[in-house]
Write an enzyme that holds these catalytic residues in place. Sequence first.
Site, PDB file in Angstrom:
ATOM      1  N   HIS A 181     -44.887 -54.132 -11.638  1.00  0.00           N
ATOM      2  CA  HIS A 181     -44.433 -54.432 -12.995  1.00  0.00           C
ATOM      3  C   HIS A 181     -43.394 -53.426 -13.473  1.00  0.00           C
ATOM      4  CE1 HIS A 181     -46.995 -51.151 -14.621  1.00  0.00           C
ATOM      5  NE2 HIS A 181     -47.862 -51.534 -13.695  1.00  0.00           N
ATOM      6  N   CYS A 197     -50.838 -49.102 -11.350  1.00  0.00           N
ATOM      7  CA  CYS A 197     -50.502 -49.652 -10.032  1.00  0.00           C
ATOM      8  C   CYS A 197     -49.085 -49.262  -9.640  1.00  0.00           C
ATOM      9  CB  CYS A 197     -50.690 -51.157 -10.042  1.00  0.00           C
ATOM     10  SG  CYS A 197     -52.429 -51.644  -9.893  1.00  0.00           S
TER      11      CYS A 197
END
Length: 312
Positions: A181, A197
């Site tokens: 992302h 992440c």
Amino acid sequence: MIASLTTPKRVTRSILMIAALGALSACAGQPQQYAPPTQSSKTVPAIYQAREDDGKEIKAINPAYLVERNRRQIVPYHGPEAVGTIVIDPYARFLYYITAPGKAERYGVAVGREGKGFAGTAEIKRKQEYPSWTPTQNMIKEDPDLYGPLKDGLPGGLDNPLGARALYLYKNGKDTYYRIHGTMDPSSIGRATSAGCIRLFNQDIIDLFNKVPLDTPVKVRNREESLEMEGPVVQLHSGYVVSAYNQVAINADEEAYKAGRIPDQSKVEQEQHQASVALAEQVGGSGENARSSVDCSYDGTGTCSDIGTMNN
């Protein structure tokens, strides 16, 4: 969702996001803060200049953050994966998109502890523009002071932890809770974060999002595979990693740390957390949450249509 930045609720939420939060579901944490650079954006490469996206202005990346390992570039690639595969190396902090035999586009990434919690193969089964963010029950249980007030989530936007785009990894039809992302903290790219992440500059996640279709295969390397393909790396006091053989960079970083030019990041994180808890309480009582934004599946073509809010 587009709203005036002058409204009290939006201002409060913006302050909190800059100060503290991280990513969606299992990928959540706090972006670290670093000394603000002073260089002009006039020297920023075209691909990292400011741009308008869906009515939002994405700011130019400050050149101080565009160290060589962070910049998007075409590089030789000698791994065994097929063309069209995304390869993530959370230890070397690279993401590769294999574009041709022996060639890949490489992106610098920030990695949190959840970014090292999954290894192996998966597929991209969902793509989202300006995704909303909601803490999981585990996050609330582990840190109720910070995440409890935010249990209803936050709407998508550039001050959201997931940034401009998100790619969701699934394995055998099940969500891995592993995300690729964007970010609202470009200073974090190339560095480790307390949690989260795999995050990219917003300019880079938009580029990758537009290139990869649903069902794109993803390979996440384990430590042994990283050592085999990238060689050993060392994390500097500045937060970046370099080759363990780059003694010049290692020595310069050590000298800067001893001279007090690089802050102790453990202290920075502790101070951030304390400020974040106080601000989370304000945001939690503001009534602004993820239910007010559109969250939909997106196949990479056309526009993201309103198909109803989905549970993150």
